[in-house]
Design a protein around this motif. Sequence first.
Motif, PDB file in Angstrom:
ATOM      1  N   UNK B 162       0.841  -1.204   0.000  1.00 57.15           N
ATOM      2  CA  UNK B 162       0.000   0.000   0.000  1.00 57.15           C
ATOM      3  C   UNK B 162       0.872   1.249   0.000  1.00 57.15           C
ATOM      4  N   UNK B 163       0.278   2.374  -0.378  1.00 59.81           N
ATOM      5  CA  UNK B 163       1.059   3.620  -0.460  1.00 59.81           C
ATOM      6  C   UNK B 163       1.244   4.270   0.908  1.00 59.81           C
ATOM      7  N   UNK B 164       2.011   3.630   1.758  1.00 64.02           N
ATOM      8  CA  UNK B 164       2.282   4.166   3.093  1.00 64.02           C
ATOM      9  C   UNK B 164       3.794   4.250   3.294  1.00 64.02           C
ATOM     10  N   UNK B 165       4.200   5.032   4.274  1.00 62.77           N
ATOM     11  CA  UNK B 165       5.619   5.114   4.619  1.00 62.77           C
ATOM     12  C   UNK B 165       5.803   4.625   6.045  1.00 62.77           C
ATOM     13  N   UNK B 166       7.003   4.178   6.334  1.00 65.10           N
ATOM     14  CA  UNK B 166       7.304   3.658   7.671  1.00 65.10           C
ATOM     15  C   UNK B 166       7.415   4.810   8.668  1.00 65.10           C
ATOM     16  N   UNK B 167       6.821   4.607   9.824  1.00 67.53           N
ATOM     17  CA  UNK B 167       6.950   5.572  10.911  1.00 67.53           C
ATOM     18  C   UNK B 167       7.761   4.992  12.067  1.00 67.53           C
ATOM     19  N   UNK B 168       7.533   3.741  12.338  1.00 70.64           N
ATOM     20  CA  UNK B 168       8.216   3.127  13.481  1.00 70.64           C
ATOM     21  C   UNK B 168       8.298   1.631  13.253  1.00 70.64           C
ATOM     22  N   UNK B 169       9.302   1.049  13.928  1.00 65.32           N
ATOM     23  CA  UNK B 169       9.533  -0.376  13.802  1.00 65.32           C
ATOM     24  C   UNK B 169       9.221  -1.083  15.122  1.00 65.32           C
ATOM     25  N   UNK B 170       9.740  -0.526  16.199  1.00 62.93           N
ATOM     26  CA  UNK B 170       9.572  -1.172  17.509  1.00 62.93           C
ATOM     27  C   UNK B 170       9.117  -0.186  18.584  1.00 62.93           C
ATOM     28  N   UNK B 171       9.561   1.075  18.436  1.00 63.75           N
ATOM     29  CA  UNK B 171       9.201   2.093  19.421  1.00 63.75           C
ATOM     30  C   UNK B 171       8.725   3.341  18.684  1.00 63.75           C
ATOM     31  N   UNK B 172       7.561   3.816  19.054  1.00 61.31           N
ATOM     32  CA  UNK B 172       7.060   5.056  18.464  1.00 61.31           C
ATOM     33  C   UNK B 172       6.944   6.101  19.568  1.00 61.31           C
ATOM     34  N   UNK B 184       1.972  10.496  15.926  1.00 63.53           N
ATOM     35  CA  UNK B 184       3.037   9.501  16.064  1.00 63.53           C
ATOM     36  C   UNK B 184       4.250   9.996  15.295  1.00 63.53           C
ATOM     37  N   UNK B 185       5.415   9.895  15.918  1.00 68.31           N
ATOM     38  CA  UNK B 185       6.655  10.404  15.343  1.00 68.31           C
ATOM     39  C   UNK B 185       7.610   9.250  15.051  1.00 68.31           C
ATOM     40  N   UNK B 186       8.309   9.396  13.932  1.00 66.33           N
ATOM     41  CA  UNK B 186       9.375   8.441  13.616  1.00 66.33           C
ATOM     42  C   UNK B 186      10.521   8.609  14.609  1.00 66.33           C
ATOM     43  N   UNK B 187      11.207   7.509  14.912  1.00 63.37           N
ATOM     44  CA  UNK B 187      12.390   7.577  15.760  1.00 63.37           C
ATOM     45  C   UNK B 187      13.503   6.753  15.111  1.00 63.37           C
ATOM     46  N   UNK B 188      14.733   6.998  15.510  1.00 57.52           N
ATOM     47  CA  UNK B 188      15.835   6.187  14.985  1.00 57.52           C
ATOM     48  C   UNK B 188      15.976   4.861  15.727  1.00 57.52           C
ATOM     49  N   UNK B 189      15.089   4.637  16.729  1.00 53.38           N
ATOM     50  CA  UNK B 189      15.195   3.417  17.535  1.00 53.38           C
ATOM     51  C   UNK B 189      14.490   2.283  16.819  1.00 53.38           C
ATOM     52  N   UNK B 199       9.643  12.217  10.374  1.00 55.34           N
ATOM     53  CA  UNK B 199       8.243  12.285   9.929  1.00 55.34           C
ATOM     54  C   UNK B 199       7.304  12.072  11.105  1.00 55.34           C
ATOM     55  N   UNK B 200       6.140  12.629  10.967  1.00 55.81           N
ATOM     56  CA  UNK B 200       5.115  12.384  11.976  1.00 55.81           C
ATOM     57  C   UNK B 200       3.754  12.568  11.326  1.00 55.81           C
ATOM     58  N   UNK B 201       2.736  11.983  11.936  1.00 60.47           N
ATOM     59  CA  UNK B 201       1.390  12.050  11.367  1.00 60.47           C
ATOM     60  C   UNK B 201       0.372  11.900  12.484  1.00 60.47           C
ATOM     61  N   UNK B 202      -0.809  12.500  12.333  1.00 57.51           N
ATOM     62  CA  UNK B 202      -1.856  12.341  13.358  1.00 57.51           C
ATOM     63  C   UNK B 202      -2.311  10.889  13.419  1.00 57.51           C
ATOM     64  N   UNK B 203      -2.507  10.407  14.645  1.00 50.21           N
ATOM     65  CA  UNK B 203      -2.865   9.004  14.846  1.00 50.21           C
ATOM     66  C   UNK B 203      -4.340   8.798  14.547  1.00 50.21           C
TER      67      UNK B 203
END
Lengths: 93, 277
Positions: B162-172, B184-189, B199-203
């Motif tokens: 789907x046309x989505x981008x990654x925001x988080x993998x394990x911790x948001x 929700x904000x992307x983190x380097x963790x 990046x960030x987006x409204x939940x």
Amino acid sequence: MNYVSTRYRQNPRTAGRVIDDLVFVVTPDDNKLHTLNKTSAHLWTCLDAAPCTVDELAESLANRFAVEKAQAAQDVAEFCEDMVARCILEIAQ
Amino acid sequence: MSELSLSIGGIRILVRSDVAAAIEGMRERCASYESDTGDIDLIVRFAARSDFEPDEAPLRPYPGYSCRAESAELYRLWRRDAEGTVHIPTDPSEPIVADYTGLPTRGSLEAGVRVAMSLALPRHGGLMLHSSGVSGKPGALLFSGPSGAGKTTIARLLLAGSPVTALADDLAVIRRDTDGTWCAWATPFSGELKPARQSHAPIVAVHFLVQSDHHRRKPLTKAELVRALLRNMLAYVDEPQAAARALDAVIDLAERVDGYVLQFAKNQRIAQYLGLG
């Protein structure tokens, strides 16, 4: 335990919030989350204002839920004992 | 002394260490999060000790930090290769300061930053959630659960289908904006996924995962959502004020976003099921 004169209060070291007729209480000392049902939530909320005796809590419970006061008193006594054991309530000095 | 200036989840962080290699290792991992704009919210200092041995045995499985609140303003943390304190000033305009000492590995430094952030976030109306997340047209969808629940798996399936981008993998990082919107904000963790820079987006919704052979989503009541969020957040609540802040944040979040239990099968039809495909 002398239920007649003993006053109970919320443990000041807990954090509790009401949501949807339930109460969520965190007891930081053991890092536990407790969920109180509707009846327990009513009693916990009564104790928000001031320390109360079992009799005072039973009166409130009986009025709120239209139950016999004697039965309410027994339920409240058990509730208080359980809540003290879980460190959600404490005996007011 | 080497230093690195970051912005993660809108939190400005200054990381300092006498071990240049550890800072450079972290700089490489957090390259897209470097920033020197705005007041510092959190200072993390790490001093190397080659002969380090912790005073107490860790209470949590490695690599977690054990934590004890000495007071509302002071936390003590320790793990196998490092220990430290986090001081939270009563004046909210002053930065939170984390001081660690230990073996100078990238892991100990990064974990120290992560834990300090989890203590700093509630002060800024936020918290950390064990979740993966994707961002699409409707907003951010988060997928939460313990290790092995399928957080990375479902994110991978959605990214592929789907046309989505990654925001988080394990911790948001999730934070409440001034207008009350939770983002929700992307983190380097992250582990395997590489969230887009800053990046960030409204939940829109938080899903609590159950692996299955079919897709099914069941709405949670507000109370159920509160309970699920509390179970999956990274927060140290062994102090009454911290516990109260965490509860208030979670209850507010539950008032504003939808929560679901999501049973999902490991196929890309999940994207269509969630309305993303």
